[in-house]
Design a protein around this motif. Sequence first.
Motif, short mmCIF file in Angstrom:
data_model
loop_
_atom_site.label_atom_id
_atom_site.label_comp_id
_atom_site.label_asym_id
_atom_site.label_seq_id
_atom_site.Cartn_x
_atom_site.Cartn_y
_atom_site.Cartn_z
N SER A 1 -6.17 33.84 -23.07
CA SER A 1 -7.53 33.30 -23.06
C SER A 1 -7.87 32.76 -24.44
CB SER A 1 -8.51 34.39 -22.62
OG SER A 1 -8.31 35.56 -23.36
N ARG A 2 -9.01 32.13 -24.55
CA ARG A 2 -9.40 31.52 -25.83
C ARG A 2 -10.91 31.33 -25.85
NH1 ARG A 2 -8.08 27.93 -22.12
NH2 ARG A 2 -9.37 26.09 -21.86
N MET A 3 -11.46 31.16 -27.06
CA MET A 3 -12.86 30.74 -27.14
C MET A 3 -12.88 29.22 -27.08
SD MET A 3 -14.72 33.30 -27.05
CE MET A 3 -16.34 32.64 -27.45
N GLN A 4 -13.86 28.67 -26.34
CA GLN A 4 -13.93 27.23 -26.14
C GLN A 4 -14.70 26.55 -27.26
OE1 GLN A 4 -12.09 26.02 -24.00
NE2 GLN A 4 -12.33 26.81 -21.95
N GLU A 5 -14.27 25.33 -27.58
CA GLU A 5 -15.02 24.51 -28.54
C GLU A 5 -16.33 24.11 -27.88
OE1 GLU A 5 -14.06 23.51 -31.56
OE2 GLU A 5 -12.10 24.52 -31.42
N PRO B 1 -24.21 28.31 -25.38
CA PRO B 1 -23.83 29.66 -25.82
C PRO B 1 -22.33 29.74 -26.03
CG PRO B 1 -24.15 29.64 -23.45
CD PRO B 1 -24.48 28.24 -23.94
N PRO B 2 -21.85 30.72 -26.83
CA PRO B 2 -20.39 30.88 -26.95
C PRO B 2 -19.80 31.24 -25.58
CG PRO B 2 -21.57 32.61 -28.18
CD PRO B 2 -22.60 31.71 -27.58
N TYR B 3 -18.69 30.64 -25.26
CA TYR B 3 -18.05 30.99 -23.98
C TYR B 3 -16.54 30.91 -24.12
CZ TYR B 3 -17.37 26.02 -22.80
OH TYR B 3 -16.97 24.70 -22.79
N GLY B 4 -15.87 31.68 -23.27
CA GLY B 4 -14.42 31.76 -23.33
C GLY B 4 -13.78 30.99 -22.18
N GLY B 5 -12.45 30.88 -22.26
CA GLY B 5 -11.72 30.21 -21.18
C GLY B 5 -10.43 30.96 -20.92
N GLY C 1 -15.93 38.93 -24.74
CA GLY C 1 -17.33 39.34 -24.80
C GLY C 1 -17.61 40.14 -26.07
N GLU C 2 -16.74 41.14 -26.36
CA GLU C 2 -17.04 42.06 -27.45
C GLU C 2 -16.65 41.50 -28.82
OE1 GLU C 2 -15.35 45.86 -26.51
OE2 GLU C 2 -16.63 46.09 -24.74
N ILE C 3 -15.52 40.81 -28.91
CA ILE C 3 -15.06 40.33 -30.23
C ILE C 3 -15.76 39.03 -30.60
CG2 ILE C 3 -13.05 39.61 -31.61
CD1 ILE C 3 -11.34 41.42 -29.81
N TYR C 4 -15.90 38.13 -29.63
CA TYR C 4 -16.42 36.79 -29.95
C TYR C 4 -17.80 36.50 -29.36
CZ TYR C 4 -11.76 35.75 -31.69
OH TYR C 4 -10.60 35.77 -32.40
N GLY C 5 -18.39 37.46 -28.67
CA GLY C 5 -19.74 37.26 -28.13
C GLY C 5 -19.81 36.22 -27.02
N ALA C 6 -18.73 36.02 -26.31
CA ALA C 6 -18.77 35.05 -25.20
C ALA C 6 -19.76 35.51 -24.14
CB ALA C 6 -17.38 34.91 -24.58
N GLU C 7 -20.61 34.61 -23.67
CA GLU C 7 -21.57 34.98 -22.62
C GLU C 7 -20.93 34.85 -21.24
OE1 GLU C 7 -25.45 33.30 -22.92
OE2 GLU C 7 -25.65 34.02 -24.97
N TYR C 8 -20.02 33.89 -21.13
CA TYR C 8 -19.34 33.76 -19.84
C TYR C 8 -17.93 33.23 -20.06
CZ TYR C 8 -20.28 28.69 -19.96
OH TYR C 8 -20.31 27.36 -20.31
N VAL C 9 -17.14 33.27 -19.00
CA VAL C 9 -15.74 32.83 -19.05
C VAL C 9 -15.55 31.75 -18.00
CG1 VAL C 9 -13.35 33.56 -18.76
CG2 VAL C 9 -14.99 35.10 -19.82
N SER C 10 -14.79 30.74 -18.37
CA SER C 10 -14.56 29.60 -17.49
C SER C 10 -13.06 29.46 -17.24
CB SER C 10 -15.12 28.37 -18.23
OG SER C 10 -14.44 27.21 -17.89
N LEU C 11 -12.67 28.96 -16.08
CA LEU C 11 -11.25 28.68 -15.83
C LEU C 11 -11.12 27.61 -14.75
CD1 LEU C 11 -10.48 30.11 -12.89
CD2 LEU C 11 -10.46 32.16 -14.26
N HIS C 12 -9.93 27.05 -14.64
CA HIS C 12 -9.62 26.10 -13.58
C HIS C 12 -8.54 26.68 -12.69
CE1 HIS C 12 -11.42 23.43 -16.61
NE2 HIS C 12 -11.78 22.69 -15.59
N VAL C 13 -8.70 26.49 -11.39
CA VAL C 13 -7.69 27.00 -10.45
C VAL C 13 -7.44 25.93 -9.39
CG1 VAL C 13 -9.45 28.20 -9.03
CG2 VAL C 13 -7.08 28.94 -8.93
N ARG C 14 -6.20 25.84 -8.94
CA ARG C 14 -5.87 24.87 -7.89
C ARG C 14 -6.58 25.24 -6.59
NH1 ARG C 14 -1.24 21.49 -8.22
NH2 ARG C 14 -0.43 21.51 -10.34
N GLU C 15 -7.04 24.19 -5.91
CA GLU C 15 -7.75 24.35 -4.63
C GLU C 15 -6.93 25.18 -3.63
OE1 GLU C 15 -8.31 20.51 -2.86
OE2 GLU C 15 -10.20 21.11 -1.94
N THR C 16 -5.59 25.02 -3.64
CA THR C 16 -4.74 25.70 -2.64
C THR C 16 -4.20 27.05 -3.12
OG1 THR C 16 -2.81 24.55 -3.53
CG2 THR C 16 -3.93 23.52 -1.65
#
Length: 159
Positions: free
Chosen positions: A59-63, A71-75, A103-118
Amino acid sequence: VNCRPGTFLDLISMQNCNLTNLPENYSMRFYLYHYLVNPEMIQIAELPHSHKVIGYVMSRMQERNNIQKEPPYGGITSVSILRTYRKMGIAHRLMRCAHRAMGEIYGAEYVSLHVRETNTAAKHLYLKTMGYHLHEPHIEYYADGETAYELHCSTKREL
Ligand code: ACO
């Protein structure tokens, strides 16, 4: 199975896991860069005696374009569990650790990701087990033309 933070010594095993399981592959330069920029953001699952790596979450913190408004968010970059060890709750455990780190180290409020439809297995993990919700579909997101679902999940959510 032990879950622990990954180190640079795990990167080759992670790359092997990724090459076996996913069409989205990365160069060793990418793994190294990812590790250097986000050292706490790799979670590994390994067998207790042999220390064989059987899965990982990167995972990573997003630009952010606008630091005042967004807000800060992760991916989640990539998740993969070797076939023999699937449906044992390992991906869920690793994902919980990743959410906690963001959440705890970088204060991310939410996490985002991409997943294939299938991708039934991954969609079940995110949508049903973890409570992610659909943020937006992206048509022809992948190189082969498949649609991606962009999913989001709050880090405050009980996982
Ligand atoms: N079909 C339906 N549901 C499934 C499947 C499946 N094939 N596999 C797992 N599930 C369900 C489990 O039953 C469980 O449900 P429950 O909470 O209702 O009991 C839930 O998903 C979580 O199961 P885990 O055991 O934690 O998941 P697992 O360790 O098997 O890993 C993963 C799931 C990572 C998707 C695995 O199948 C895999 O490595 N697939 C290939 C790589 C991949 O597709 N990665 C995700 C790409 S998207 C991205 O990386 C951001």
